[in-house]
Design a protein around this motif. Sequence first.
Motif, PDB file in Angstrom:
ATOM      1  N   ALA A 136       0.827  -1.207   0.000  1.00 13.15           N
ATOM      2  CA  ALA A 136       0.000   0.000   0.000  1.00 13.15           C
ATOM      3  C   ALA A 136       0.857   1.252   0.000  1.00 13.15           C
ATOM      4  CB  ALA A 136      -0.927  -0.009   1.216  1.00 13.15           C
ATOM      5  N   PHE A 137       1.891   1.271   0.839  1.00  9.80           N
ATOM      6  CA  PHE A 137       2.811   2.403   0.889  1.00  9.80           C
ATOM      7  C   PHE A 137       3.356   2.709  -0.506  1.00  9.80           C
ATOM      8  CE2 PHE A 137       4.078   2.525   5.572  1.00  9.80           C
ATOM      9  CZ  PHE A 137       3.833   3.877   5.704  1.00  9.80           C
ATOM     10  N   ALA A 138       3.979   1.700  -1.117  1.00 10.37           N
ATOM     11  CA  ALA A 138       4.655   1.913  -2.395  1.00 10.37           C
ATOM     12  C   ALA A 138       3.679   2.288  -3.499  1.00 10.37           C
ATOM     13  CB  ALA A 138       5.432   0.653  -2.775  1.00 10.37           C
ATOM     14  N   LEU A 139       2.575   1.550  -3.609  1.00  9.21           N
ATOM     15  CA  LEU A 139       1.611   1.810  -4.680  1.00  9.21           C
ATOM     16  C   LEU A 139       0.933   3.166  -4.512  1.00  9.21           C
ATOM     17  CD1 LEU A 139      -0.061  -1.716  -4.977  1.00  9.21           C
ATOM     18  CD2 LEU A 139       1.405  -0.608  -6.670  1.00  9.21           C
ATOM     19  N   LEU A 140       0.552   3.498  -3.270  1.00  7.67           N
ATOM     20  CA  LEU A 140      -0.162   4.751  -3.051  1.00  7.67           C
ATOM     21  C   LEU A 140       0.727   5.956  -3.287  1.00  7.67           C
ATOM     22  CD1 LEU A 140      -2.778   6.113  -2.205  1.00  7.67           C
ATOM     23  CD2 LEU A 140      -2.014   5.967   0.162  1.00  7.67           C
ATOM     24  N   TYR A 141       1.931   5.939  -2.733  1.00 10.01           N
ATOM     25  CA  TYR A 141       2.821   7.089  -2.903  1.00 10.01           C
ATOM     26  C   TYR A 141       3.228   7.260  -4.368  1.00 10.01           C
ATOM     27  CZ  TYR A 141       3.258   7.360   2.184  1.00 10.01           C
ATOM     28  OH  TYR A 141       2.992   7.490   3.528  1.00 10.01           O
ATOM     29  N   LYS A 142       3.416   6.142  -5.073  1.00 12.85           N
ATOM     30  CA  LYS A 142       3.717   6.229  -6.501  1.00 12.85           C
ATOM     31  C   LYS A 142       2.523   6.793  -7.256  1.00 12.85           C
ATOM     32  CE  LYS A 142       6.068   5.541 -10.277  1.00 12.85           C
ATOM     33  NZ  LYS A 142       7.261   6.366 -10.567  1.00 12.85           N
ATOM     34  N   THR A 143       1.318   6.354  -6.891  1.00 11.83           N
ATOM     35  CA  THR A 143       0.109   6.860  -7.536  1.00 11.83           C
ATOM     36  C   THR A 143      -0.028   8.360  -7.357  1.00 11.83           C
ATOM     37  OG1 THR A 143      -1.053   4.763  -7.181  1.00 11.83           O
ATOM     38  CG2 THR A 143      -2.416   6.702  -7.559  1.00 11.83           C
ATOM     39  N   LEU A 144       0.134   8.816  -6.109  1.00 11.92           N
ATOM     40  CA  LEU A 144      -0.041  10.238  -5.822  1.00 11.92           C
ATOM     41  C   LEU A 144       1.093  11.070  -6.400  1.00 11.92           C
ATOM     42  CD1 LEU A 144      -1.352  10.043  -2.150  1.00 11.92           C
ATOM     43  CD2 LEU A 144      -2.652  10.223  -4.266  1.00 11.92           C
ATOM     44  N   ALA A 145       2.270  10.466  -6.555  1.00  6.45           N
ATOM     45  CA  ALA A 145       3.379  11.192  -7.173  1.00  6.45           C
ATOM     46  C   ALA A 145       3.092  11.461  -8.648  1.00  6.45           C
ATOM     47  CB  ALA A 145       4.674  10.401  -7.022  1.00  6.45           C
ATOM     48  N   ILE A 146       2.427  10.500  -9.327  1.00  9.87           N
ATOM     49  CA  ILE A 146       2.060  10.682 -10.727  1.00  9.87           C
ATOM     50  C   ILE A 146       0.973  11.747 -10.845  1.00  9.87           C
ATOM     51  CG2 ILE A 146       1.047   9.563 -12.751  1.00  9.87           C
ATOM     52  CD1 ILE A 146       2.326   6.954 -11.819  1.00  9.87           C
ATOM     53  N   GLY A 147      -0.034  11.641  -9.947  1.00 12.22           N
ATOM     54  CA  GLY A 147      -1.110  12.625  -9.912  1.00 12.22           C
ATOM     55  C   GLY A 147      -2.097  12.494 -11.068  1.00 12.22           C
ATOM     56  N   PRO A 148      -3.138  13.349 -11.074  1.00  7.56           N
ATOM     57  CA  PRO A 148      -3.419  14.373 -10.066  1.00  7.56           C
ATOM     58  C   PRO A 148      -3.967  13.781  -8.764  1.00  7.56           C
ATOM     59  CG  PRO A 148      -5.170  14.343 -11.677  1.00  7.56           C
ATOM     60  CD  PRO A 148      -4.137  13.363 -12.167  1.00  7.56           C
ATOM     61  N   MET A 149      -3.521  14.322  -7.641  1.00  4.97           N
ATOM     62  CA  MET A 149      -3.919  13.792  -6.342  1.00  4.97           C
ATOM     63  C   MET A 149      -5.422  13.849  -6.136  1.00  4.97           C
ATOM     64  SD  MET A 149      -1.158  15.070  -3.518  1.00  4.97           S
ATOM     65  CE  MET A 149       0.579  14.611  -3.594  1.00  4.97           C
ATOM     66  N   ASN A 150      -6.042  14.936  -6.602  1.00  2.00           N
ATOM     67  CA  ASN A 150      -7.462  15.124  -6.297  1.00  2.00           C
ATOM     68  C   ASN A 150      -8.366  14.180  -7.075  1.00  2.00           C
ATOM     69  OD1 ASN A 150      -7.258  16.246  -8.825  1.00  2.00           O
ATOM     70  ND2 ASN A 150      -8.130  18.221  -8.285  1.00  2.00           N
ATOM     71  N   VAL A 151      -7.803  13.377  -7.973  1.00  2.00           N
ATOM     72  CA  VAL A 151      -8.577  12.341  -8.665  1.00  2.00           C
ATOM     73  C   VAL A 151      -8.180  10.953  -8.171  1.00  2.00           C
ATOM     74  CG1 VAL A 151      -9.097  11.284 -10.897  1.00  2.00           C
ATOM     75  CG2 VAL A 151      -8.856  13.767 -10.724  1.00  2.00           C
ATOM     76  N   LEU A 152      -6.886  10.711  -8.069  1.00  3.50           N
ATOM     77  CA  LEU A 152      -6.407   9.368  -7.768  1.00  3.50           C
ATOM     78  C   LEU A 152      -6.607   8.973  -6.309  1.00  3.50           C
ATOM     79  CD1 LEU A 152      -3.171   9.441  -9.927  1.00  3.50           C
ATOM     80  CD2 LEU A 152      -5.316   8.263 -10.426  1.00  3.50           C
ATOM     81  N   SER A 153      -6.471   9.907  -5.393  1.00  2.00           N
ATOM     82  CA  SER A 153      -6.665   9.573  -3.983  1.00  2.00           C
ATOM     83  C   SER A 153      -8.076   9.056  -3.708  1.00  2.00           C
ATOM     84  CB  SER A 153      -6.366  10.791  -3.101  1.00  2.00           C
ATOM     85  OG  SER A 153      -6.590  10.498  -1.745  1.00  2.00           O
ATOM     86  N   SER A 173      -3.381   9.053 -16.117  1.00  2.00           N
ATOM     87  CA  SER A 173      -3.068   8.068 -17.136  1.00  2.00           C
ATOM     88  C   SER A 173      -3.661   6.714 -16.754  1.00  2.00           C
ATOM     89  CB  SER A 173      -1.542   7.930 -17.266  1.00  2.00           C
ATOM     90  OG  SER A 173      -0.993   7.415 -16.059  1.00  2.00           O
ATOM     91  N   ARG A 174      -3.682   5.809 -17.735  1.00  2.63           N
ATOM     92  CA  ARG A 174      -4.204   4.470 -17.456  1.00  2.63           C
ATOM     93  C   ARG A 174      -3.358   3.779 -16.402  1.00  2.63           C
ATOM     94  NH1 ARG A 174      -5.260   0.660 -22.528  1.00  2.63           N
ATOM     95  NH2 ARG A 174      -6.670   2.416 -22.903  1.00  2.63           N
ATOM     96  N   MET A 175      -2.029   3.948 -16.471  1.00  2.00           N
ATOM     97  CA  MET A 175      -1.145   3.347 -15.482  1.00  2.00           C
ATOM     98  C   MET A 175      -1.435   3.886 -14.086  1.00  2.00           C
ATOM     99  SD  MET A 175       1.161   1.277 -14.558  1.00  2.00           S
ATOM    100  CE  MET A 175       1.738   0.681 -16.156  1.00  2.00           C
ATOM    101  N   ALA A 176      -1.679   5.194 -13.979  1.00  6.32           N
ATOM    102  CA  ALA A 176      -1.974   5.790 -12.681  1.00  6.32           C
ATOM    103  C   ALA A 176      -3.263   5.230 -12.095  1.00  6.32           C
ATOM    104  CB  ALA A 176      -2.064   7.308 -12.814  1.00  6.32           C
ATOM    105  N   ILE A 177      -4.262   5.021 -12.939  1.00  6.32           N
ATOM    106  CA  ILE A 177      -5.535   4.468 -12.463  1.00  6.32           C
ATOM    107  C   ILE A 177      -5.356   3.033 -11.983  1.00  6.32           C
ATOM    108  CG2 ILE A 177      -7.848   3.774 -13.178  1.00  6.32           C
ATOM    109  CD1 ILE A 177      -7.893   6.189 -15.014  1.00  6.32           C
ATOM    110  N   LEU A 178      -4.574   2.237 -12.729  1.00  7.60           N
ATOM    111  CA  LEU A 178      -4.313   0.862 -12.312  1.00  7.60           C
ATOM    112  C   LEU A 178      -3.570   0.826 -10.984  1.00  7.60           C
ATOM    113  CD1 LEU A 178      -3.288  -0.790 -15.723  1.00  7.60           C
ATOM    114  CD2 LEU A 178      -5.409  -1.126 -14.428  1.00  7.60           C
ATOM    115  N   LEU A 179      -2.597   1.726 -10.826  1.00 11.16           N
ATOM    116  CA  LEU A 179      -1.870   1.811  -9.560  1.00 11.16           C
ATOM    117  C   LEU A 179      -2.810   2.206  -8.423  1.00 11.16           C
ATOM    118  CD1 LEU A 179       1.436   3.573 -10.697  1.00 11.16           C
ATOM    119  CD2 LEU A 179       1.217   1.232  -9.843  1.00 11.16           C
TER     120      LEU A 179
END
Length: 278
Positions: free
Chosen positions: A74-91, A143-149
Amino acid sequence: MLALLLALGSSMAYGCADFLGGLGARKAHVLRTVMIAAPASLVVELLLWPVLGASFGPGALGWGAASGVASAAAFALLYKTLAIGPMNVLSPVTALVSAMLPVGVGLFQGEHLGWAGLVGLPLALAAMMLVSAGGGAKSARPSRMAILLAFGAGAAIALQLIFLHQAPSDSGVAPLIVGRAVSSAVTLTAAGLMFRRLGPEKPAYAMSATAGVLDSVANLLFLFAARGGDLAVVAVITALYPAGTVLLARSVLAERISRGQLVGLGAAAVAVSLLAST
């Protein structure tokens, strides 16, 4: 009511931790951020051991270790997801996934909800979907990768919460200590194996450590909330943490909040009020 307040506190702490962790992962490889965040969490839980007590029985060890593996992912996937952004959608996407699985487990285990819960839970899930809808055509689209993450991060968070809930209620903070020790070991081992791929960038030490401390506080509050209330309700309240992440992203990063997201935040407040009366 106490369980609800603890879940709200957990939600706020998770939201702040995710925001700081996501920012930290923008400055260096995500594993460098997690290498600091996970041990910082462990330190907090070890300091709480003499105060809150811990019983390291087989159940606490087993479920704690399982939560630790899920926590590392969870740590790795979430922080990578939020680093890609946008935070206000992916979180919010991660939150929606992380809420649905514990709700299903709680109901499967025989938890029953009154009329307020039957209305409040769907409303809370709808609120997450509204908040996760983004700001329309003018907003940055993930991106599609960000959504999968994001989906992977949500599943890992859900498993972590479910495993913590399964630990014996008289085990104190033992499941948290075991879980964080395991997640720290997994993270440091992965970082050692991938050392040459981590890049030369130095992590944001203070930001990453603060994210870890807040994550530890969030886990602790969730654990006690789940022990005192229904998993289905506590998990959904906890999963409202994107509200904090979205508002921080708006204040610090100037990420746009759409009208739909504002409606979602309002719906979340109504849902919390309904669930408080269950």
